[in-house]
Design an enzyme around this catalytic site. Structure first.
Site, PDB file in Angstrom:
ATOM      1  N   SER A 197       4.868   0.305  -2.004  1.00 16.83           N
ATOM      2  CA  SER A 197       4.477   1.491  -2.815  1.00 16.83           C
ATOM      3  C   SER A 197       5.604   1.952  -4.095  1.00 16.83           C
ATOM      4  CB  SER A 197       4.613   2.802  -1.808  1.00 16.83           C
ATOM      5  OG  SER A 197       4.094   3.819  -2.847  1.00 16.83           O
ATOM      6  N   LYS A 218       0.988   2.024   5.302  1.00 15.78           N
ATOM      7  CA  LYS A 218       0.794   2.088   3.891  1.00 15.78           C
ATOM      8  C   LYS A 218      -0.636   2.882   3.632  1.00 15.78           C
ATOM      9  CE  LYS A 218       1.128   1.656  -0.574  1.00 15.78           C
ATOM     10  NZ  LYS A 218       0.178   1.287  -1.307  1.00 15.78           N
ATOM     11  N   HIS A 231      -0.350   6.346   4.115  1.00 18.81           N
ATOM     12  CA  HIS A 231       0.582   6.759   2.922  1.00 18.81           C
ATOM     13  C   HIS A 231      -0.484   7.102   2.032  1.00 18.81           C
ATOM     14  CE1 HIS A 231       2.117   5.935  -1.228  1.00 18.81           C
ATOM     15  NE2 HIS A 231       3.377   6.252  -0.806  1.00 18.81           N
ATOM     16  N   ASN A 232      -1.175   6.251   1.450  1.00 16.65           N
ATOM     17  CA  ASN A 232      -1.994   6.558   0.792  1.00 16.65           C
ATOM     18  C   ASN A 232      -3.042   7.588   0.782  1.00 16.65           C
ATOM     19  OD1 ASN A 232      -0.975   4.393  -0.491  1.00 16.65           O
ATOM     20  ND2 ASN A 232      -2.697   3.347  -1.595  1.00 16.65           N
ATOM     21  N   GLU A 281      -1.068  10.617  -0.063  1.00 19.51           N
ATOM     22  CA  GLU A 281      -1.125  10.768  -1.491  1.00 19.51           C
ATOM     23  C   GLU A 281      -2.258  11.219  -2.162  1.00 19.51           C
ATOM     24  OE1 GLU A 281       0.056   6.692  -3.410  1.00 19.51           O
ATOM     25  OE2 GLU A 281      -1.773   7.062  -4.714  1.00 19.51           O
TER      26      GLU A 281
HETATM   27  C1  6PG Z   1       1.353   3.250  -4.303  1.00 18.49           C
HETATM   28  C2  6PG Z   1      -0.052   3.487  -4.673  1.00 18.49           C
HETATM   29  C3  6PG Z   1      -0.736   2.573  -4.984  1.00 18.49           C
HETATM   30  C4  6PG Z   1      -2.218   2.712  -5.195  1.00 18.49           C
HETATM   31  C5  6PG Z   1      -2.784   3.827  -6.368  1.00 18.49           C
HETATM   32  C6  6PG Z   1      -4.289   3.718  -6.816  1.00 18.49           C
HETATM   33  O1  6PG Z   1       1.671   3.497  -3.388  1.00 18.49           O
HETATM   34  O2  6PG Z   1       1.864   2.759  -5.253  1.00 18.49           O
HETATM   35  O3  6PG Z   1      -0.950   4.090  -3.584  1.00 18.49           O
HETATM   36  O4  6PG Z   1      -1.043   1.611  -3.839  1.00 18.49           O
HETATM   37  O5  6PG Z   1      -2.978   1.683  -5.467  1.00 18.49           O
HETATM   38  O6  6PG Z   1      -2.250   5.047  -5.975  1.00 18.49           O
HETATM   39  O7  6PG Z   1      -4.948   4.222  -5.716  1.00 18.49           O
HETATM   40  P1  6PG Z   1      -6.337   4.774  -5.972  1.00 18.49           P
HETATM   41  O8  6PG Z   1      -6.985   4.087  -6.831  1.00 18.49           O
HETATM   42  O9  6PG Z   1      -7.415   4.672  -4.643  1.00 18.49           O
HETATM   43  O10 6PG Z   1      -6.368   6.354  -6.376  1.00 18.49           O
END
Ligand code: 6PG
Length: 491
Positions: free
Chosen positions: A132, A186, A189-190, A193
């Site tokens: 990430s 991960k 984590h997303n 996010e």
């Molecule tokens: C990271 C992000 C990355 C992710 C984007 C787009 O940790 O660097 O999580 O892995 O792919 O943020 O995610 P979305 O297109 O689903 O918003």
């Protein structure tokens, strides 16, 4: 070993993340061999970005493998899904027992479970790692979340921990656990996010529609928030986005179509939460909010026929903005508490030994959700790795109590003003549910038993000879139904 074998590390996939990660690895004193399916990209990379660095190229998978010292350490940074399996198959004839294949894409954890087993049968050690931090992170220090075949860890630890971001001198990378555990963490984590981003968008909407503030004024609010408990990468970039003007001097933000995209990792988290029966409501709402936003044309039609109240702010603006900061903070605490509840349940369900303090540390720096806040989470789990819930930690317990009044003010005002706050509201709903000794699920159980003979259990303090404690009880509510109960199905 052939005298061609010069490289300590090999990376396949020269898209932006791959190129940046290679340069990061090379900067830390390792020689890297690079390969890409479209080989012209390899030459372009060597002649430009990689020039003068300890990076060599390969024009075939065979050449790539021959240039690696043993055990070979090979990382794939290609699109998740079939391309990963295809590359694994093309590598197999050229690798040998003990070699390590690492998948650094956003792969779904069941695929990493499968690949760990499949490659272990062939004597190849597979690692599925979360990476990430986007382009910047890959270049100067990502957060890395490796899991899979633990035998690989001693051979990759040095490289991984050198290139990873550092937080107070500690690498934001540690071994996560077996099989797909790295990609699982991960994924969560997303999901978090998604939640953080949704909360920020709700705060922006309240400041814009509720208080009538301009993007520049809202940018100033975010600047201030970034010096307090909310100090984080996402708050920081939001401040910059709000201040970014187009050529005509107005905020570019206001020209961007309000229909969110998503690649699926947030959805995976929400689906997994449902599968494990965990109330990870904030991430779920964040995914649904993106779905709702994407119904733009339908929303335009609805906006003409569905009426609601208009915001009418009265009172002290500064005080309300402080309340909004508290609402954001409290909701974030709930979201992380839910995320860790899910991780805890997954560890139980999948029999992974997941190390919660290390997970918090891995997210502390380098990644998209990096924040000061994660230092407090790391501390909470370091003090008590078996902490049942983040909300039971003294620090967070106090924090959520302090934030509560402001949080309730924001959720209730937004409801009265007709401004949608799915994430703030669901966080508060969860908090009130979680702290309720008694919930109305007694009625729900009675209804289920009434119409479907699904049975219920009696409260221990109400147990009697007629209704013994712990037993599945069915009552003939109407006097018409039978006494046979349905089998129970539990999530
Ligand atoms: C990271 C992000 C990355 C992710 C984007 C787009 O940790 O660097 O999580 O892995 O792919 O943020 O995610 P979305 O297109 O689903 O918003």
């Amino acid at each position: 070993m052939s005298d061609q074998a010069v490289a300590d590390f090999g990376l396949i996939g020269l898209a932006v993340m791959g190129q940046n990660l290679i340069m990061n690895v090379a900067d830390h004193g390792f020689t890297v061999v690079a390969f890409n399916r479209t080989v012209a990209k390899v030459d372009r990379f060597l002649e430009n970005e990689a020039k003068g660095k300890s990076i060599v190229g390969a024009h075939s998978v065979e050449e790539f493998c021959s240039k690696l010292k043993k055990p070979r350490r090979i990382m794939l940074l290609v699109m998740a899904g079939k391309p990963v399996d295809d590359f694994i198959e093309s590598l197999l004839p050229h690798v040998e027992k003990g070699d390590i294949i690492i998948d650094g894409g956003n792969s779904h954890y069941p695929d990493s479970n499968r690949r760990t087993k499949y490659l272990a049968e062939k004597g190849i050690r597979f690692v599925g790692t979360g990476v990430s931090g986007g382009e910047e992170g890959a270049r100067y220090g990502p957060s890395l979340m490796p899991g899979g075949n633990e035998e690989a860890w001693p051979f990759i630890k040095d490289i991984f921990q050198s290139v990873a971001a550092k937080s107070d001198g500690e690498a934001c990378c540690d071994w996560v656990g077996d099989e797909g555990a790295g990609h699982y963490v991960k994924m969560v984590h997303n999901g978090i996010e998604y939640g953080d981003m949704q909360l920020i968008t709700e705060a922006y909407d309240i400041l814009k529609r509720g208080l009538g503030m301009t993007p520049a004024e809202i940018g100033d609010v975010f600047e201030k928030w970034n010096t307090g408990v909310l100090d984080s990468f996402l708050i920081e970039i939001t401040r910059d986005i709000l201040r970014h003007n187009d050529d005509d001097g107005t905020a570019l933000l206001e020209k961007i179509l309000d229909a969110a995209g998503q690649k699926g990792t947030g959805k995976w988290t929400a689906i997994n939460a449902l599968d494990l029966g965990m109330p990870v409501t904030l991430i779920g709402e964040a995914v649904f909010a993106r779905c709702l936003s994407s119904l733009k044309q339908e929303r335009i039609r609805a906006s003409k026929v569905l009426k609601g109240p208009e915001p009418d702010f009265k009172g002290d603006r500064k005080e309300f903005i402080d309340n909004l900061e508290q609402a954001l903070y409290a909701s974030k605490i709930i979201s992380y508490a839910q995320g860790f509840m899910l991780i805890q349940e997954a560890a139980k369900e999948y029999k992974w030994k997941l190390n919660k303090p290390s997970i918090a540390l891995m997210w502390r720096g380098g990644c998209i959700i990096r924040s000061v806040f994660l230092k407090d989470i790391t501390n909470a789990y370091r003090t008590n790795p078996d902490l049942e819930n983040l909300l039971f930690d003294d620090f967070f317990n106090k924090a959520i109590h302090n934030a509560q009044a402001g949080w309730r003010d924001v959720v209730s005002k937004s409801a009265l003003w007709g401004i949608p706050t799915p994430a703030f509201s669901t966080a508060l709903g969860f908090y009130d549910g979680y702290r309720s000794r008694d919930l109305p699920a007694n009625l729900l159980q009675a209804q289920r038993d009434y119409f479907g003979a699904h049975t219920f259990k009696i409260k221990p303090e109400c147990a009697s000879e007629k209704y013994p404690e712990g037993q599945d009880i069915h009552v003939n509510w109407t006097g018409r139904g039978g006494n046979v109960s349905a089998s129970t199905y539990q999530v």
